[in-house]
Design an enzyme around this catalytic site. Structure first.
Site, PDB file in Angstrom:
ATOM      1  N   GLY A  57       0.786  -1.225   0.000  1.00  0.00           N
ATOM      2  CA  GLY A  57       0.000   0.000   0.000  1.00  0.00           C
ATOM      3  C   GLY A  57       0.816   1.272   0.000  1.00  0.00           C
ATOM      4  N   TRP A  59       2.191   2.905  -2.650  1.00  0.00           N
ATOM      5  CA  TRP A  59       1.747   3.796  -3.729  1.00  0.00           C
ATOM      6  C   TRP A  59       0.363   4.368  -3.429  1.00  0.00           C
ATOM      7  CZ3 TRP A  59       3.423   2.779  -9.424  1.00  0.00           C
ATOM      8  CH2 TRP A  59       4.808   2.667  -9.472  1.00  0.00           C
ATOM      9  N   ASP A  77      -4.916  -6.374  -5.110  1.00  0.00           N
ATOM     10  CA  ASP A  77      -3.755  -7.249  -4.965  1.00  0.00           C
ATOM     11  C   ASP A  77      -4.226  -8.640  -4.563  1.00  0.00           C
ATOM     12  OD1 ASP A  77      -1.178  -8.392  -3.502  1.00  0.00           O
ATOM     13  OD2 ASP A  77      -0.548  -6.749  -4.789  1.00  0.00           O
ATOM     14  N   ASP A  93      -7.338 -11.325  -8.382  1.00  0.00           N
ATOM     15  CA  ASP A  93      -6.286 -11.569  -9.360  1.00  0.00           C
ATOM     16  C   ASP A  93      -6.593 -10.730 -10.601  1.00  0.00           C
ATOM     17  OD1 ASP A  93      -4.904 -14.586 -10.918  1.00  0.00           O
ATOM     18  OD2 ASP A  93      -4.303 -12.480 -10.979  1.00  0.00           O
ATOM     19  N   ASP A 118       2.768  -1.737 -10.280  1.00  0.00           N
ATOM     20  CA  ASP A 118       4.118  -1.961  -9.751  1.00  0.00           C
ATOM     21  C   ASP A 118       4.274  -3.414  -9.314  1.00  0.00           C
ATOM     22  OD1 ASP A 118       6.703  -1.381  -8.941  1.00  0.00           O
ATOM     23  OD2 ASP A 118       6.089  -0.848  -6.909  1.00  0.00           O
ATOM     24  N   LYS A 158       5.779  -0.999 -14.369  1.00  0.00           N
ATOM     25  CA  LYS A 158       7.159  -1.435 -14.194  1.00  0.00           C
ATOM     26  C   LYS A 158       7.455  -2.539 -15.197  1.00  0.00           C
ATOM     27  CE  LYS A 158       8.157  -3.938 -10.580  1.00  0.00           C
ATOM     28  NZ  LYS A 158       8.436  -4.294  -9.185  1.00  0.00           N
TER      29      LYS A 158
END
EC number: 2.1.1.-
Length: 908
Positions: A57, A59, A77, A93, A118, A158
């Site tokens: 958590g 971000w 998540d 998911d 990320d 990312k």
């Protein structure tokens, strides 16, 4: 890799880790988004943000801090995220439709201005596979972003640098106007991660699903031949731009998407919706036989082409080959109607033609099977070194296996202890009886084995009496008689004997259970002893009873009286150890005469081989009673009348030791007579082969118990001193005072089914359990419980003795100071040198000082010269009062001196 490149735990605790701890961020990765926002200004104008793979958590915290108030922030998540203010989180998911549906439920009609990603998969040792999985995850996050992003929105993800990086950039470039790859300062240099910032989302109305399919985007096309993947009549000029090459690759992938499947599964029908390839507007494609034979991917050619032709002379020459059959020629005419077997035949024809023209060489199996092994000669030192290495490796492997085995065993034992799966230590784990393969315990087998061993070697020690008679023959005769008795036992007696053995086994297990309880809980024994004999504890306290005390105690007290539990335990110990003390034993009793004899004690005779066995004869009590009567008749003769009551001689040594000295002096003459009587009786016993057996007291008359003498007085005294201690007692007393009941009714209520409980013949473990639950339940009132609690609270509110003494000393010192100040004030008032105003001020000052007492001297504050205080001159910042600058070593010494001084000071 150098030492500075290792990803050790302490090496990763850099300044951003410490800054994250100081500023309250959950992870150091939060500063990556801070730096990206500082460069591109992503959060200041965003009203809706979605963070994919958001745990833990960090971000989300940055987004909540920099986005406008009232913005919608959603975190997703696989792991649960701890709640954050003004942030919505859920577990899902991102590759499943469930995540998409949950996002729609939370967003309603909103469109996201910013999508963050990320996430990274669980990495292992295979870098190539991990990089592909990461890029696949990025493509899935982009798929979600295209559904929920508003036009002009931004996407930050990312990416790991790999061979699929350019394909990802090309996909990003088709959907966003601006695509930039950057690496924020907070990202570690040893990490291969980079961040791609995509801005100004185009938001096309329709996106081809293959455009976001990892199988098509990341398909490797480097190995495809040019003649198949590129048209022969058109040539694409190479450009320096990576996006152009990626676009051409994607176009070729779309054109040849179903080529392999057309060959391997031709019977499966498909609907081709991809349209025409760029620059190819025909439906019929042909290829030459030479391209099929010499090409690198014949399967792709068979899947894309409709017909294969024999054009030049070389190809027509292959028609004359013995491998070119009419079926092969017919199959080449129309490839779209062939089946899987026909395609296999064409591939075999291709291999045969390649062998004929020399493109392939048939491998020789004999040459492949035989390999030449060149053995280099080794000198002696190398051989010794190699053997030592092998031995060392074998030793290390063995040590590792043993350590692993020991750790597993230790873990199993620890798990058993945690689950209370322990077994008694005296049980053999490999015993077949525990596994149900044979009977648990058979006393008869053990006794027979003892007899077989004891006939020759068991009676090695023979006892001679005073006349010199050997008792071995008599013991053998008795053993023969017992064997005959055992043979005539019927099945009922054997069943009873086995039942008794099983009960003894249960008693032994219960004793081991009690011992374990005593070892685990120190208070358990105290509670059990208090339950067993409250009167004995009230007078003498709780103490361990030895085996001797238990065996000598034969007071004959009834089990229903007070202390009956101890009597049962003593009788059990006596029967377990002293069953053999009958007249059948042939050993002579050894009578020890102490210096100061108070009474004659007839000790138990030595145990014979028979008496030490596991079994007890069922006729033994009858024989013992009969012999006791015979002995009584024998000692009724006039010769023994001066001896006195033999039953009275068998008393308790401990009771005699507690008598007064006056009684000892008075009984000296009687002791001498007792001693003479003992000698005479032992002589007669040796002559006539009789044993003196003390007669148990008759149970007909009422017994007098010394413990019951002053019980009422003791209870009255306890109530006067401490009051009523239980809620039941308070309830009964309240009922009596309020005349709700009478004393006669209470006495009548005491006679119930729980009061008359026969305890004869019951095992100890059953009696212990009954003592807890088989008792009357006296109803209690709420007022009684409240009264006891109020009294307990009053007792708890009182200070402890140490605190009360300290307060008293403090008060006495204050009174002494005040008296001293008053005397000084009287002296000041009698002085003629000062005026009345000055006298009043002096008196007021002295009284105030006396009331206040001595002020403790303020201690110097210790300041360690490190950090901001290192090398500082003058007073450090934020320090008031006296201070002392020390280093770390000196601070420890100062603390040690204080500790020693405090420990050495004597408490008054």
């Amino acid at each position: 890799m150098g030492k500075h490149d290792k990803k050790t735990g302490k090496g990763r605790l850099d300044k951003f880790y410490r800054l994250a701890k100081e500023q309250g961020y959950r992870a150091r990765s939060a500063f990556k988004l801070v730096h990206l926002n500082r460069k591109y200004d992503l959060l200041s104008k965003a009203r809706c943000c979605i963070d994919l793979c958001a745990a833990p958590g960090g971000w989300l915290q940055v987004a909540e801090k920099y986005m406008p108030k009232g913005s919608l922030i959603i975190g997703v998540d696989l792991n649960a995220i701890k709640p954050l203010p003004h942030v919505t989180t859920f577990v899902a998911d991102i590759t499943t439709p469930h995540c998409r549906q949950t996002l729609r439920q939370h967003m309603h009609d909103w469109k996201a201005d910013l999508v963050l990603h990320d996430g990274a998969p669980n990495v292992g040792s295979a870098w190539v596979q991990d990089a592909f999985t990461q890029n696949e995850l990025v493509l899935q996050s982009l798929k979600l972003a295209t559904e929920f992003l508003a036009k002009g929105g931004s996407f930050v993800t990312k990416v790991f640098r790999s061979q699929d990086y350019n394909s990802l950039l090309w996909v990003f470039g088709q959907l966003f106007k601006s695509v930039e790859a950057t690496k924020p300062p907070s990202s570690r240099n040893v990490s291969a991660e980079i961040f791609v910032v995509c801005r100004d989302f185009i938001a096309p109305k329709h996106i081809d699903p293959k455009f976001l399919d990892p199988k098509h985007v990341f398909k490797d096309i480097a190995s495809l031949p040019t003649s198949i993947t590129e048209p022969t009549d058109t040539s694409i000029a190479p450009t320096s731009s990576s996006t152009a090459s990626a676009a051409a690759a994607a176009a070729r992938l779309a054109a040849n998407s179903h080529a392999h499947s057309n060959v391997y599964a031709p019977e499966k029908k498909r609907r081709h919706r991809e349209g025409y390839a760029e620059g190819d507007y025909t439906l019929h494609h042909t290829a030459s036989a030479e391209e099929f034979v010499r090409g690198q991917d014949p399967v792709l050619l068979l899947g894309n082409m409709n017909k294969i032709e024999f054009r030049n002379e070389t190809e027509k020459g292959w028609l004359k080959s013995r491998h070119t059959t009419p079926d092969i020629i017919a199959n080449f005419e129309d490839l779209k109607v062939l089946g899987k077997g026909d395609f296999k035949a064409l591939m075999k024809w291709r291999l045969a033609i390649r062998l004929e023209i020399g493109l392939d060489v048939k491998a020789d199996k004999t040459q492949d099977a035989t390999e030449e092994v060149v053995v280099e000669p080794m000198d002696e030192e190398e051989q010794i070194t190699e053997e030592l290495q092998k031995l060392q490796q074998a030793k290390l492997a063995k040590t590792k296996r043993e350590r692993k085995r020991a750790n597993e065993k230790k873990a199993r034992e620890l798990l058993k202890l945690q689950l209370n799966m322990t077994v008694p230590d005296d049980l053999d784990q490999n015993d077949l009886a525990l596994q149900g393969e044979e009977e648990i315990f058979d006393l008869e087998e053990g006794e027979n084995e003892a007899r077989r061993r004891g006939k020759n070697g068991g009676l090695a020690t023979l006892v001679d009496d005073g006349e010199g008679m050997d008792l071995a023959s008599e013991s053998e005769e008795e053993e023969d008689e017992d064997e005959e008795d055992d043979e005539v036992l019927d099945s009922d007696e054997e069943r009873e004997r086995k039942t008794a053995a099983l009960e003894g086994e249960l008693d032994g297990l219960y004793d081991s259970y009690v011992e374990r309880k005593k070892e685990r809980d120190a208070k358990w024994k105290v509670k059990q002893d208090r339950l067993k004999d409250k009167n004995f504890d009230a007078w003498h306290g709780i103490q361990e009873k030895s085996d001797e005390e238990g065996s000598d105690d034969d007071d004959g007290q009834d089990d229903d009286e007070e202390g009956g539990w101890d009597v049962i335990a003593q009788k059990k110990a006596k029967y377990g150890e002293g069953d053999s003390s009958d007249s059948d034993s042939d050993a002579e009793p050894e009578t020890e005469v102490p210096k100061k004899i108070k009474k004659v004690s007839f000790e138990k005779p030595a145990r014979s081989e028979k008496s030490s066995g596991l079994m007890t004869s069922l006729r033994e009590p009858e024989l013992r009673a009969q012999r006791s009567k015979q002995a009584q008749l024998w000692f009724d003769q006039p010769v023994f009348k001066e001896v006195g009551d033999l039953a009275a001689l068998d008393g308790d040594d401990e009771e005699e030791e507690e008598e007064d000295e006056s009684e000892e002096e008075e009984s000296d003459d009687e002791d001498v007579d007792m001693e003479d009587a003992s000698e005479s009786s032992s002589t007669l016993e040796g002559d006539d082969d009789f044993e003196i057996v003390p007669q148990a007291p008759e149970d007909d008359g009422p017994e007098w118990d010394v413990d019951d003498e002053d019980q009422d007085e003791v209870k009255k005294k306890v109530i006067q001193d401490k009051g009523l201690l239980t809620a039941e007692a308070v309830s009964l007393a309240t009922a009596l005072v309020n005349r709700k009941t009478t004393a006669d009714k209470l006495i009548d209520q005491g006679f119930n089914r729980l009061s008359a409980h026969n305890k004869d013949g019951l095992p100890t473990w059953f009696l212990d359990d009954e003592s807890q639950f088989y008792k009357p339940n006296i109803p209690i009132t709420k007022e009684a419980v409240d009264a006891l609690r109020a009294r307990q609270r009053a007792l708890d509110a009182r200070p402890i003795k140490k605190v009360a003494e300290a307060k008293g000393r403090k008060k006495m010192k204050a009174v002494a100071r005040m008296e001293k100040a008053k005397k000084k004030a009287d002296g000041v008032m009698e002085s003629e040198e000062m005026g009345d105003g000055e006298k009043a001020r002096q008196v007021r000052r002295m009284l105030a000082r006396a009331a206040k007492g001595k002020e403790k001297a303020k201690e110097k504050k210790i300041v360690v010269a490190k950090g901001v205080n290192k090398g500082v001159k003058g007073r450090p910042t934020g320090v008031k009062g006296k201070y002392k600058i020390v280093d770390a070593r000196m601070r420890k010494e100062v603390r040690a001196l204080k500790r020693i001084k405090k420990a050495g000071s004597k408490r008054r």
